[in-house]
Enzyme design. Structure first.
Site, PDB file in Angstrom:
ATOM      1  N   LYS A  30      -7.547   2.588  -3.063  1.00  0.00           N
ATOM      2  CA  LYS A  30      -8.829   3.329  -2.621  1.00  0.00           C
ATOM      3  C   LYS A  30      -9.644   3.542  -3.987  1.00  0.00           C
ATOM      4  O   LYS A  30      -9.414   3.531  -5.181  1.00  0.00           O
ATOM      5  CB  LYS A  30      -8.564   4.792  -2.000  1.00  0.00           C
ATOM      6  CG  LYS A  30      -7.334   4.688  -0.748  1.00  0.00           C
ATOM      7  CD  LYS A  30      -7.832   3.876   0.340  1.00  0.00           C
ATOM      8  CE  LYS A  30      -6.594   3.742   1.480  1.00  0.00           C
ATOM      9  NZ  LYS A  30      -7.009   2.894   2.456  1.00  0.00           N
ATOM     10  N   SER A  34      -9.198  -1.708   4.546  1.00  0.00           N
ATOM     11  CA  SER A  34      -9.779  -0.555   4.326  1.00  0.00           C
ATOM     12  C   SER A  34     -10.715  -0.615   2.971  1.00  0.00           C
ATOM     13  O   SER A  34     -11.416   0.350   2.966  1.00  0.00           O
ATOM     14  CB  SER A  34      -8.506   0.406   3.990  1.00  0.00           C
ATOM     15  OG  SER A  34      -7.869   0.135   2.828  1.00  0.00           O
TER      16      SER A  34
END
Length: 259
Positions: free
Chosen positions: A146, A77
């Protein structure tokens, strides 16, 4: 009549001739015995090793909780910034001295898992663009990583894959990628068209750099400040395990700063 404090032997017992040594039966028949008192007993080797191991574990636990912790990247990701198999270091002191809260005891190491933290001494604040590790809101036993996109009070709007912050397009081309050309309708999926939403106080909007393949704030919401575990700052090991055995280690990534 006076008493002599140092009485002298009776003159009648004194002799002028040679002194006759005592008979053998009169000599001491036993040698004096010496007893050592107060000598500490030596520690057993097992006890010394046990103490060393316990101290080492306590130090490792303290460093892990308050200073720095290592993590491994299991998914894609955050490509291209972080690759699958990267091992990273996360600073626990980037934003201040944190005190763990909401903890529970469990078997294994570490023996305690803490799901939140409270800042005792602030050193700084979370900035847009920081890559942070945090407790996944939908399963806090998992850690996610993230990039911070929206700060408290920001309005976030994604239109046809382009992120807008407070009405202005956000220039993220230097660290993101799009690998799936189709644009999804926002009524079907929030991936490419999302919002607008306003980030709540004491929360952050985060996204993965691999925008078309990231489960992030577009799908599950915001990251609360107390759930942030730290800021990723360096890759210390990178293992691909693919191709020729000489290529299993990504030597060029070792020691690389995370930006």
């Amino acid at each position: 009549m006076s008493l002599d404090p140092n009485p002298r032997p009776d003159d009648s017992s004194s002799t002028t001739g040679p002194v006759t040594p005592p008979a053998p039966s009169e000599q001491a028949t036993e040698a004096p015995t010496v007893v050592a008192v107060g000598q500490p007993a030596h520690k057993s080797i097992l006890r010394e090793y046990a103490e060393a191991i316990i101290i080492a574990m306590l130090l490792a636990f303290a460093i892990r909780v308050f200073v720095v912790q290592a993590f491994k990247i299991p998914s894609g990701s955050m490509i291209p910034t972080l690759l699958v198999g990267d091992h990273i270091l996360v600073s626990k002191l980037s934003y201040g001295l944190q005190w763990p809260t909401d903890c529970k005891i469990q078997p294994g190491f570490p023996p305690v898992t803490c799901y939140s933290s409270r800042t005792l001494i602030p050193f700084g604040s979370i900035q847009r663009g920081d890559i942070i590790v945090f407790r996944f809101p939908e399963d806090e036993d998992k850690d996610f990583i993230k990039r911070v996109i929206g700060l408290p009070g920001d309005t976030i709007h994604v239109r046809n894959k382009v992120v807008h912050i407070n009405g202005t397009p956000f220039d993220d081309h230097a660290f993101t990628q799009h690998t799936d050309p189709p644009v999804h309708d926002g009524r079907i999926s929030p991936r490419d068209n999302f919002g607008p939403v306003t980030v709540p106080e004491d929360a952050y909007f985060v996204m993965g750099d691999n925008r078309d393949h990231s489960l992030d704030s577009r799908f599950w919401g915001y990251v609360r400040t107390e759930k942030v575990r730290g800021k990723a700052f360096r890759i210390y090991w990178s293992w691909s395990g693919q191709g020729s055995w000489t290529e299993w280690v990504r030597w060029e990534r070792l020691g690389k700063a995370i930006q």
